[in-house]
Design a protein around this motif. Sequence first.
Motif, short mmCIF file in Angstrom:
data_model
loop_
_atom_site.label_atom_id
_atom_site.label_comp_id
_atom_site.label_asym_id
_atom_site.label_seq_id
_atom_site.Cartn_x
_atom_site.Cartn_y
_atom_site.Cartn_z
N ARG A 114 19.68 -14.24 1.53
CA ARG A 114 19.88 -15.68 1.68
C ARG A 114 20.36 -16.01 3.09
NH1 ARG A 114 24.52 -18.83 -0.90
NH2 ARG A 114 24.68 -16.95 -2.17
N PHE A 115 21.30 -15.24 3.61
CA PHE A 115 21.81 -15.52 4.95
C PHE A 115 20.78 -15.19 6.03
CE2 PHE A 115 25.88 -15.88 2.89
CZ PHE A 115 26.55 -16.80 3.67
N GLU A 116 20.13 -14.04 5.90
CA GLU A 116 19.21 -13.59 6.96
C GLU A 116 17.88 -14.34 6.96
OE1 GLU A 116 20.63 -9.00 7.71
OE2 GLU A 116 18.89 -9.35 6.44
N THR A 162 37.65 -22.31 20.54
CA THR A 162 37.42 -21.57 21.79
C THR A 162 36.85 -22.42 22.92
OG1 THR A 162 35.14 -20.95 21.24
CG2 THR A 162 36.92 -19.48 20.45
N GLY A 163 36.28 -23.58 22.58
CA GLY A 163 35.67 -24.42 23.61
C GLY A 163 34.21 -24.08 23.89
N ARG A 164 33.66 -23.13 23.15
CA ARG A 164 32.25 -22.76 23.36
C ARG A 164 31.64 -22.33 22.03
NH1 ARG A 164 31.56 -17.39 22.91
NH2 ARG A 164 33.36 -16.05 23.19
N PHE A 165 30.32 -22.29 21.99
CA PHE A 165 29.64 -21.79 20.80
C PHE A 165 29.67 -20.26 20.80
CE2 PHE A 165 27.58 -25.99 21.21
CZ PHE A 165 27.93 -26.48 19.96
N PRO A 166 29.63 -19.65 19.63
CA PRO A 166 29.64 -18.18 19.59
C PRO A 166 28.37 -17.61 20.22
CG PRO A 166 29.26 -19.07 17.39
CD PRO A 166 29.56 -20.24 18.30
N ARG A 167 28.49 -16.41 20.76
CA ARG A 167 27.31 -15.71 21.29
C ARG A 167 26.62 -14.93 20.19
NH1 ARG A 167 30.62 -16.00 25.75
NH2 ARG A 167 31.95 -14.19 25.59
N LYS A 168 27.40 -14.50 19.22
CA LYS A 168 26.87 -13.70 18.11
C LYS A 168 27.63 -14.09 16.85
CE LYS A 168 26.13 -9.10 16.45
NZ LYS A 168 26.16 -7.69 16.61
N ILE A 169 26.94 -14.03 15.72
CA ILE A 169 27.58 -14.28 14.44
C ILE A 169 27.40 -13.06 13.56
CG2 ILE A 169 27.50 -15.64 12.30
CD1 ILE A 169 26.56 -18.00 13.99
N SER A 170 28.50 -12.62 12.97
CA SER A 170 28.49 -11.53 11.98
C SER A 170 29.05 -12.09 10.69
CB SER A 170 29.35 -10.35 12.45
OG SER A 170 28.85 -9.82 13.64
N VAL A 171 28.29 -11.97 9.63
CA VAL A 171 28.72 -12.42 8.31
C VAL A 171 29.05 -11.19 7.48
CG1 VAL A 171 27.98 -13.56 6.16
CG2 VAL A 171 27.32 -14.52 8.38
N VAL A 172 30.20 -11.22 6.83
CA VAL A 172 30.59 -10.16 5.90
C VAL A 172 30.69 -10.79 4.53
CG1 VAL A 172 32.35 -8.45 5.31
CG2 VAL A 172 31.91 -9.00 7.72
N ARG A 181 18.44 -22.42 12.91
CA ARG A 181 17.75 -21.93 14.11
C ARG A 181 18.61 -21.00 14.94
NH1 ARG A 181 12.39 -22.66 13.63
NH2 ARG A 181 11.85 -24.80 13.15
N TRP A 182 19.47 -20.24 14.25
CA TRP A 182 20.29 -19.26 14.96
C TRP A 182 19.40 -18.09 15.35
CZ3 TRP A 182 24.77 -20.08 17.08
CH2 TRP A 182 25.41 -18.99 17.70
N PRO A 183 19.46 -17.62 16.59
CA PRO A 183 18.60 -16.50 17.03
C PRO A 183 18.85 -15.23 16.20
CG PRO A 183 19.65 -17.60 18.90
CD PRO A 183 20.29 -18.15 17.67
N ALA A 184 17.79 -14.66 15.69
CA ALA A 184 17.91 -13.47 14.82
C ALA A 184 18.60 -12.31 15.53
CB ALA A 184 16.53 -13.04 14.33
N ASN A 185 18.38 -12.16 16.83
CA ASN A 185 18.99 -11.05 17.56
C ASN A 185 20.47 -11.27 17.86
OD1 ASN A 185 18.67 -13.03 19.51
ND2 ASN A 185 17.92 -11.61 21.08
N GLN A 186 20.99 -12.43 17.44
CA GLN A 186 22.41 -12.74 17.62
C GLN A 186 23.11 -12.92 16.27
OE1 GLN A 186 22.26 -16.22 20.10
NE2 GLN A 186 21.85 -15.03 21.94
N PHE A 187 22.48 -12.39 15.22
CA PHE A 187 23.01 -12.53 13.87
C PHE A 187 23.02 -11.17 13.19
CE2 PHE A 187 22.74 -13.25 9.33
CZ PHE A 187 23.69 -14.24 9.13
N SER A 188 24.14 -10.84 12.58
CA SER A 188 24.20 -9.60 11.80
C SER A 188 24.91 -9.87 10.48
CB SER A 188 24.91 -8.49 12.57
OG SER A 188 26.25 -8.83 12.82
#
Length: 171
Positions: free
Chosen positions: A72-74, A54-64, A82-89
């Motif tokens: 372990r992931f959270e 995409t040419g950019r870093f993701p704004r949010k990451i969702s792991v399924v 150091r991924w921001p917690a409010n941008q991770f689900s």
Amino acid sequence: MTVGSEGPSYVYAADAMNMWPQGSNVRARVATEEYALDSFQNLLFSICRFKEVTGRFPRKISVVSFTFKRRRFETLHAPAIRWPANQFSYLGVNPPPSTGFNLEKSSQGELQNAAKPFEVDPYGCGGVLRKKRLERNPFYRTPPYPLSCPEMQDILSWCGPDLIPTTMVPW
């Protein structure tokens, strides 16, 4: 022994089962990450793969993934990079009981063989985690990400044991 990586296998399965929505361009937009050897690398390398595409870093990451891997992931992987917690689900799923999947046994294995080792070695650089990576890479493949994502060179090579300073990650 299988040759290839886990990521594309899901795409191949979806292709074989005709799981793509009719008339959509979803299949054309699918990209896979093919170098990760464990869950930590799945998360980290997928960020770089996203940037390559995409040419950019993701704004949010969702792991399924399986529900029993949530902790372990959270609490280990996302904080280690150091991924921001409010941008991770995390969306946890479990196979239906009819599959014979043993959730209790899998949860115990997760704790002993994955969570506990990552608690003492957050980046998987030594001990049992390093050994697992070596065993999962019989052809000595080398990820290209230090070249394709130079902004991530510090986190890609960080081995701790302390967490990488937030000033050394590009997000």
